[in-house]
Write a protein that holds these residues in place. Structure first.
Motif, short mmCIF file in Angstrom:
data_model
loop_
_atom_site.label_atom_id
_atom_site.label_comp_id
_atom_site.label_asym_id
_atom_site.label_seq_id
_atom_site.Cartn_x
_atom_site.Cartn_y
_atom_site.Cartn_z
N GLY A 1 28.19 47.61 52.25
CA GLY A 1 28.30 46.51 53.37
C GLY A 1 27.09 46.58 54.21
O GLY A 1 26.68 45.91 54.66
N LEU A 2 26.77 47.73 54.42
CA LEU A 2 25.59 48.04 55.58
C LEU A 2 24.27 47.69 54.77
O LEU A 2 23.46 46.90 55.31
N TRP A 3 24.17 47.83 53.70
CA TRP A 3 22.93 47.66 52.68
C TRP A 3 22.91 46.25 52.69
O TRP A 3 21.83 45.52 53.12
N GLY A 4 24.00 45.40 52.56
CA GLY A 4 24.18 44.00 52.47
C GLY A 4 23.73 43.20 53.72
O GLY A 4 23.10 42.37 53.87
N LEU A 5 24.37 43.92 54.78
CA LEU A 5 24.13 43.27 56.09
C LEU A 5 22.56 43.39 56.49
O LEU A 5 22.05 42.56 56.79
N GLY B 1 20.95 31.43 58.85
CA GLY B 1 21.90 31.89 59.52
C GLY B 1 23.08 32.67 58.80
O GLY B 1 23.50 33.52 59.35
N MET B 2 23.28 32.21 57.75
CA MET B 2 24.33 32.75 56.83
C MET B 2 24.01 33.92 56.03
O MET B 2 24.97 34.39 55.62
N GLN B 3 22.63 34.26 55.81
CA GLN B 3 22.46 35.21 55.25
C GLN B 3 23.20 36.63 55.45
O GLN B 3 23.48 37.32 54.52
N PRO B 4 22.97 37.14 56.75
CA PRO B 4 23.70 38.53 57.10
C PRO B 4 25.18 38.43 56.64
O PRO B 4 25.54 39.48 56.11
N VAL B 5 25.86 37.38 56.87
CA VAL B 5 27.28 37.35 56.42
C VAL B 5 27.34 37.24 54.84
O VAL B 5 28.17 37.86 54.38
N ALA B 6 26.57 36.69 54.27
CA ALA B 6 26.51 36.69 52.81
C ALA B 6 26.21 37.77 52.12
O ALA B 6 27.03 38.07 51.19
N ALA C 1 28.44 41.92 48.64
CA ALA C 1 28.71 43.49 48.65
C ALA C 1 30.04 43.82 48.54
O ALA C 1 30.47 44.54 47.63
N LEU C 2 30.94 43.43 49.46
CA LEU C 2 32.12 43.72 49.45
C LEU C 2 33.11 43.19 48.26
O LEU C 2 34.06 43.60 47.82
N ASP C 3 32.55 41.86 47.72
CA ASP C 3 33.12 41.43 46.58
C ASP C 3 33.06 42.54 45.58
O ASP C 3 33.91 42.48 44.78
N GLY C 4 31.62 42.83 45.35
CA GLY C 4 31.60 44.01 44.23
C GLY C 4 32.51 45.21 44.41
O GLY C 4 32.89 45.66 43.18
N VAL C 5 32.62 45.61 45.49
CA VAL C 5 33.59 46.57 45.76
C VAL C 5 35.05 46.47 45.12
O VAL C 5 35.58 47.17 44.39
N LEU C 6 35.31 45.00 45.61
CA LEU C 6 36.91 44.82 45.22
C LEU C 6 36.94 44.52 43.62
O LEU C 6 37.87 45.05 42.86
N MET C 7 35.86 44.06 43.05
CA MET C 7 35.65 43.77 41.66
C MET C 7 35.76 45.12 40.88
O MET C 7 36.49 45.24 39.85
#
Length: 433
Positions: A303-307, A347-352, A357-363
């Motif tokens: 999540g931090l890497w994605g952010l 503007g959406m890139q940090p949120v995306a 990243a968390l999509d991958g966690v749940l997958m």
């Protein structure tokens, strides 16, 4: 105890694999573009249909990664490879089905996408009839990517995919221009590269010494995961098609600006998706080894890497805007509309970054049912309403992209709530085996 690989050591090879196909398509487009507007239009029509089918069936990679990683984490490498065998059988079955459908419906589909009969539709049909023979091969490669990611071997997929792409890159100009096959040469080059890549993945399974017998229970379990990911993909496709339709009705300049920004959004999503693949592998291994604390730690790290990556991308987009936009168009009207959209894209890139990243966690945890529900809910409550209202309320592209931003934001809330709890740590990733 064996040290887990870092997020970056898994994400970088995944990024190479994700980027290989789009980069090949860019070169393919440039080669075919020298033939004229009709062959280029035919490639666009046929390629869009092929990409649509591949996008809907990419669960063969994501679902297989989750199941193989869970088995590998439990110390069962043979079982992880067996997941790859069953995914390969499923890929062949689905690929042959798609091939038959394209052979039967190539004409009507290309005419529909081209806006009616004509030279572009004919060119697209001819290209698709040849290129569709690569669908089973492409799906076999997706399955191979899945199980190799699951056992944390990401360098081999890089070699296989890059090898196939290089063969296609060399063959494409040779067949199109030197041999004189024209647009059809592009399709033959595509299939040849896909055949080589698929053969390398099949050889990798064969060397593991695992039996090839189909196991219906395992295939059904993979279809169970695939069903949720397929529904999720369909909703995403419908939402983006609806947004494109609204942009087209707003005007030519709006449609051009929307296309530029959307293609950049998709390309940047590939970069951020590399963290999702790393998360799948690490989370699946941790849960397979009954280490939920490690899985939760992985969720925080990716999540931090994605952010962080999303913030970096946002800054670069804003800083390089004066240089990037003229690369796509010199039309003042399109540039003016693109200026509006650019702020939303950046503007959406940090949120995306966090969402992907968390999509991958749940997958990786096998919690795909929840992901399906969150994605559909965010599309129905956010993306679709604002996109569709943008037309009658004269909001233009700002309305469409506000809908896309809300879609990403709602997904962020959904995945954060889920990861903060404990249910995803016990998701049944290996049901039906």
């Amino acid at each position: 105890m064996t040290r887990s690989p870092s997020v970056l050591s898994l994400a970088l090879p995944a990024l190479v694999v994700l980027a290989a196909e789009p980069l090949y398509l860019l070169v393919d487009t440039a080669v075919v573009g020298n033939l004229g507007t009709v062959p280029l239009g035919g490639l666009a029509v046929g390629g869009a249909l092929l990409a649509w089918a591949a996008g809907l069936l990419n669960f063969l990679a994501y679902g297989t990664t989750a199941r193989a990683a869970r088995r590998a984490g439990a110390g069962d490498r043979t079982g992880a490879v067996a997941e790859g065998v069953q995914a390969t059988w499923l890929a062949l079955a689905l690929g042959l089905t798609v091939l038959v459908l394209f052979q039967l419906l190539a004409g009507p589909l290309t005419r529909l996408l081209a806006g009616g009969p004509g030279a572009v539709a004919v060119a697209g049909e001819q290209w698709l009839r040849v290129a569709s023979f690569g669908v089973p091969l492409l799906l076999v490669s997706l399955a191979g990517n899945g199980w190799l990611r699951g056992v944390q071997e990401l360098r081999r997929p890089v070699r296989y995919v890059v090898t196939g792409s290089l063969v296609s890159l060399l063959l494409c100009p040779f067949l199109v221009h030197t041999v004189g096959l024209g647009l059809i040469g592009s399709a033959f080059a595509n299939v040849t590269g896909q055949a080589l890549t698929a053969a390398l993945f099949v050889r990798a399974i064969a060397r593991e010494g695992v039996g090839w017998r189909p196991r219906p229970a395992a295939v059904r379990a993979q279809l169970f995961i695939g069903r949720d990911l397929l529904l999720r993909a369909v909703v995403l496709q419908v939402s983006f098609l609806a947004a494109a339709g609204v942009a087209a009705r707003a005007g030519t300049a709006q449609l051009g600006a929307h296309q530029i920004a959307l293609q950049l959004f998709f390309f940047l999503a590939l970069v951020l998706d590399a963290y999702a693949i790393a998360a799948q592998t690490l989370v699946g291994h941790a849960l397979g080894a009954n280490r939920p604390a490690d899985a939760r730690s992985t969720a925080t790290r990716v999540g931090l890497w994605g952010l962080g990556t999303g913030l970096l991308v946002a800054v670069l987009l804003l800083a390089l805007r004066p240089m990037l936009l003229p690369l796509f168009t010199d039309d003042p009207a399109v540039l003016a509309q693109a200026e509006v959209v650019w702020w939303f894209l950046a503007g959406m890139q940090p949120v995306a970054g966090v969402v992907f990243a968390l999509d991958g966690v749940l997958m990786g945890a096998g919690d795909v049912g929840y992901l399906r529900t969150v994605t559909i809910g965010a599309a129905v409550l956010g993306f679709l309403p604002l996109s569709l209202l943008a037309g009658p309320l004269d909001w233009g592209l700002a309305g469409v992209w506000t809908g896309l931003c809300l879609f990403v934001a709602l997904r962020l809330v959904g995945v954060l709530v889920r990861v903060a709890g404990d249910r995803w740590l016990t998701a049944p990733a290996t049901v039906g085996t």
